[in-house]
Design a protein around this motif. Sequence first.
Motif, short mmCIF file in Angstrom:
data_model
loop_
_atom_site.label_atom_id
_atom_site.label_comp_id
_atom_site.label_asym_id
_atom_site.label_seq_id
_atom_site.Cartn_x
_atom_site.Cartn_y
_atom_site.Cartn_z
N MET A 104 26.88 29.55 26.19
CA MET A 104 26.69 29.84 25.54
C MET A 104 25.12 30.40 25.00
SD MET A 104 27.46 26.57 23.47
CE MET A 104 25.69 25.61 22.73
N GLN A 150 24.17 32.88 27.36
CA GLN A 150 24.23 33.91 27.43
C GLN A 150 24.66 34.38 26.14
OE1 GLN A 150 26.73 34.26 30.89
NE2 GLN A 150 25.59 33.98 32.04
N GLY A 151 26.17 34.11 25.64
CA GLY A 151 26.22 34.44 24.21
C GLY A 151 24.93 34.71 23.14
N ARG A 152 24.07 33.63 23.28
CA ARG A 152 22.67 34.58 22.38
C ARG A 152 22.61 35.82 22.69
NH1 ARG A 152 21.13 28.89 22.53
NH2 ARG A 152 22.68 27.01 22.19
N GLN A 179 23.79 38.48 21.85
CA GLN A 179 24.04 38.36 19.90
C GLN A 179 22.68 39.07 19.67
OE1 GLN A 179 26.91 38.39 18.18
NE2 GLN A 179 25.76 39.84 17.01
N ARG A 214 31.69 41.32 24.09
CA ARG A 214 33.11 39.73 24.51
C ARG A 214 32.05 38.89 24.68
NH1 ARG A 214 35.87 44.33 29.10
NH2 ARG A 214 37.39 44.91 27.44
N ALA A 215 30.55 38.91 25.92
CA ALA A 215 29.70 37.59 25.93
C ALA A 215 29.28 37.11 24.42
CB ALA A 215 28.82 38.81 26.44
N ALA A 216 29.15 38.18 23.25
CA ALA A 216 28.74 37.25 21.91
C ALA A 216 29.90 36.51 20.89
CB ALA A 216 28.42 38.39 21.33
N ALA A 225 31.84 34.69 23.44
CA ALA A 225 32.60 34.26 24.18
C ALA A 225 31.62 32.62 23.94
CB ALA A 225 32.87 34.42 26.16
N GLY A 226 30.67 33.43 23.72
CA GLY A 226 29.36 32.61 23.56
C GLY A 226 29.53 31.73 21.79
N ARG A 227 30.21 32.23 21.08
CA ARG A 227 30.84 32.08 19.68
C ARG A 227 31.67 30.85 19.67
NH1 ARG A 227 29.18 37.49 18.13
NH2 ARG A 227 31.25 37.90 18.01
#
Length: 118
Positions: A1, A3-5, A8, A31-33, A35-37
């Motif tokens: 999470m 990393q997703g933040r 973003q 993609r990372a954002a 995955a975090g969401r």
Amino acid sequence: MQQGRLAQEALDMAETGQTELGKAELKHLGRAAAAGRAAQDKLVLHNQRLVFRLAWNYHRSYGEAHGVGIADIVNAGVAALVDSAREFDPSKGARFATFAWRRVQGAILRYLDRNGRF
């Protein structure tokens, strides 16, 4: 999470023109954002029982007598759960349920205080 933040935030900076990113970097950050969401949504979904348990207990104790419906209490609790998932930082050592419990409980009590007929 986390990393997703961060991904973003980097995407937001690229949209406002603060940083320049290539196509591959934008795709990776997107993609990372996402995955975090997805992780945040999963955290909320799997902890809704906590909200239902608290909502039911407070509804039986206070809500029935003061004209507050269970659905309204659950909505207040779920909103607090979503906020908790957004602000949760696992690096601080607490479990999510422990972190969210107080926030959900406080949101439900505030809702009952504001909307109950005492």
